[in-house]
Design an enzyme around this catalytic site. Sequence first.
Site, PDB file in Angstrom:
ATOM      1  N   LYS A  11       3.668  -7.524  -4.488  1.00  0.00           N
ATOM      2  CA  LYS A  11       4.638  -8.276  -4.975  1.00  0.00           C
ATOM      3  C   LYS A  11       4.691  -9.216  -4.436  1.00  0.00           C
ATOM      4  O   LYS A  11       4.252  -9.938  -3.471  1.00  0.00           O
ATOM      5  CB  LYS A  11       5.974  -7.615  -4.305  1.00  0.00           C
ATOM      6  CG  LYS A  11       6.473  -7.221  -2.634  1.00  0.00           C
ATOM      7  CD  LYS A  11       6.782  -9.040  -2.466  1.00  0.00           C
ATOM      8  CE  LYS A  11       6.845  -8.672  -0.598  1.00  0.00           C
ATOM      9  NZ  LYS A  11       7.212  -9.832  -0.016  1.00  0.00           N
ATOM     10  N   PRO A  99      -4.337  -9.695  -0.445  1.00  0.00           N
ATOM     11  CA  PRO A  99      -4.486 -10.201   0.635  1.00  0.00           C
ATOM     12  C   PRO A  99      -3.570  -9.492   2.444  1.00  0.00           C
ATOM     13  O   PRO A  99      -2.199  -9.166   2.054  1.00  0.00           O
ATOM     14  CB  PRO A  99      -4.180 -11.976   0.722  1.00  0.00           C
ATOM     15  CG  PRO A  99      -5.366 -11.752  -0.879  1.00  0.00           C
ATOM     16  CD  PRO A  99      -4.146 -10.264  -1.136  1.00  0.00           C
ATOM     17  N   GLY A 107       0.595  -3.895   2.955  1.00  0.00           N
ATOM     18  CA  GLY A 107       0.433  -3.090   3.573  1.00  0.00           C
ATOM     19  C   GLY A 107       1.440  -1.439   2.831  1.00  0.00           C
ATOM     20  O   GLY A 107       1.605  -0.549   2.720  1.00  0.00           O
ATOM     21  N   ASP A 141      10.316  -3.434   3.243  1.00  0.00           N
ATOM     22  CA  ASP A 141       9.776  -3.395   1.163  1.00  0.00           C
ATOM     23  C   ASP A 141       9.183  -2.475   0.510  1.00  0.00           C
ATOM     24  O   ASP A 141       9.346  -2.003  -0.835  1.00  0.00           O
ATOM     25  CB  ASP A 141       8.464  -4.220   1.087  1.00  0.00           C
ATOM     26  CG  ASP A 141       8.928  -5.949   1.980  1.00  0.00           C
ATOM     27  OD1 ASP A 141       9.905  -6.134   1.372  1.00  0.00           O
ATOM     28  OD2 ASP A 141       7.822  -6.585   2.045  1.00  0.00           O
TER      29      ASP A 141
HETATM   30  P1  ATP Z   1       4.775  -8.488   3.759  1.00  0.00           P
HETATM   31  O1  ATP Z   1       5.062  -8.568   2.740  1.00  0.00           O
HETATM   32  O2  ATP Z   1       5.682  -6.985   3.443  1.00  0.00           O
HETATM   33  O3  ATP Z   1       5.816  -8.855   5.265  1.00  0.00           O
HETATM   34  P2  ATP Z   1       2.892  -8.743   4.674  1.00  0.00           P
HETATM   35  O4  ATP Z   1       1.250  -8.798   3.019  1.00  0.00           O
HETATM   36  O5  ATP Z   1       2.866 -10.451   4.614  1.00  0.00           O
HETATM   37  O6  ATP Z   1       3.830  -7.549   4.491  1.00  0.00           O
HETATM   38  P3  ATP Z   1       0.337  -7.258   4.833  1.00  0.00           P
HETATM   39  O7  ATP Z   1      -0.850  -7.034   4.660  1.00  0.00           O
HETATM   40  O8  ATP Z   1       1.573  -5.413   5.223  1.00  0.00           O
HETATM   41  O9  ATP Z   1       0.826  -8.112   5.524  1.00  0.00           O
HETATM   42  O10 ATP Z   1      -0.316  -6.465   7.423  1.00  0.00           O
HETATM   43  C1  ATP Z   1       0.459  -6.788   7.931  1.00  0.00           C
HETATM   44  C2  ATP Z   1      -0.087  -6.165   8.709  1.00  0.00           C
HETATM   45  O11 ATP Z   1      -0.166  -4.652   8.627  1.00  0.00           O
HETATM   46  C3  ATP Z   1      -1.484  -6.844   9.250  1.00  0.00           C
HETATM   47  O12 ATP Z   1      -1.966  -7.210  10.244  1.00  0.00           O
HETATM   48  C4  ATP Z   1      -2.460  -5.734   8.894  1.00  0.00           C
HETATM   49  O13 ATP Z   1      -3.041  -5.040   9.658  1.00  0.00           O
HETATM   50  C5  ATP Z   1      -1.504  -4.276   9.217  1.00  0.00           C
HETATM   51  N1  ATP Z   1      -1.487  -2.806   8.032  1.00  0.00           N
HETATM   52  C6  ATP Z   1      -1.191  -1.436   8.490  1.00  0.00           C
HETATM   53  N2  ATP Z   1      -1.703  -1.267   7.404  1.00  0.00           N
HETATM   54  C7  ATP Z   1      -2.236  -2.463   6.462  1.00  0.00           C
HETATM   55  C8  ATP Z   1      -2.818  -1.883   4.958  1.00  0.00           C
HETATM   56  N3  ATP Z   1      -2.622  -0.574   4.357  1.00  0.00           N
HETATM   57  N4  ATP Z   1      -2.584  -2.476   4.938  1.00  0.00           N
HETATM   58  C9  ATP Z   1      -2.658  -4.119   5.148  1.00  0.00           C
HETATM   59  N5  ATP Z   1      -2.341  -4.054   5.910  1.00  0.00           N
HETATM   60  C10 ATP Z   1      -2.030  -3.480   7.056  1.00  0.00           C
END
Ligand code: ATP
Length: 315
Positions: A11, A99, A107, A141
């Site tokens: 998203k 990414p 995640g 989210d």
């Molecule tokens: P959001 O936009 O919901 O805040 P994000 O995109 O900033 O999320 P993610 O990519 O979800 O962040 O990753 C945040 C942390 O979660 C990372 O440090 C990662 O190691 C951990 N993590 C746990 N499970 C997952 C997964 N399935 N995919 C990606 N990261 C994961």
Amino acid sequence: MQSLKINAPAKINLYLEIIGDREDGFHELAMVMQSIALADEMEMVLSGNEAINVQCDRADVPNDKTNLAYRAAALMAHKFPQQYGKYGGVEIAIRKHIPVAAGLAGGSTDAAAVLVGIDLLWELGLTQSEIAEIGAELGSDIPFCIAGGTAIATGRGEKLSPLLGLDNIYIVLGKHQSQAVSTAWAYKTYRTVYGESYIRDRNSLAARAAAVHSGEMVKAILHRDVKEIASKLYNDLEKVVLPEYAAVVELKAAFAKAGAIGTIMSGSGPSVFAICESPQHAQLVKQQVRSQIPDPDLELFVTQMVSHGIQVVNN
Ligand code: ATP
């Protein structure tokens, strides 16, 4: 049904306004969320025993119980012990394209895919809102990631009002691979700097959240006016992330110079997206940003808005 292939889209935030504090320690938000075609590919197979296992093809994503996909499966096992006993655990394979720690809900969307997948594999017959309610226990989210498309999100991001979905709007997304922003850090820093000005009165908070429905971004979306959408992009978290991450500032400037019609950081960053007029224009913007910032650490993707969330691609 023994196995599933699932598409789990990322998203972006077209609009993110922090309007106050909540008693549970989260923030009251008013956002417009949008699914994009960039997606993780997931495979789920019944393990034939009690085991829940996660395997991800990226070294910086944990394969243990801290992976959000694992936590989603464990939560389902806890909520539906009978079906867990009957059907057993799951093997979850994640081919990561989104990414990591980028403000793209990578995640969360993996967790959303697991909730949807287990509903099917265990023949639970849950409704989308029942799955979303379970998802909200795990992350704000996740409800949006399940339904996807275009939606207003309020509360801590889990209260959704779907809008007529946008699609065929092309964007370029940029993220420096070596950079990550902790979502918790971004919100905590925002509270430290701007907490004094938060709205405290419950009625005023509710009115401010409701105002997003009649706001300019929502009007632009309803009119399918891409230029207007691009000019109304907004993200409060830029106020705390940009001063700390010079590369995000540089990337935004590069997108603007390359002729994107609007550009903004997504969520807590550090990914930045730029709205373009057409697929050809997006390719051109990507090439121009690449020549301005030749650093191989910068990943650039051309992708587009889509009007769906989690999709089962075959079974
Ligand atoms: P959001 O936009 O919901 O805040 P994000 O995109 O900033 O999320 P993610 O990519 O979800 O962040 O990753 C945040 C942390 O979660 C990372 O440090 C990662 O190691 C951990 N993590 C746990 N499970 C997952 C997964 N399935 N995919 C990606 N990261 C994961």
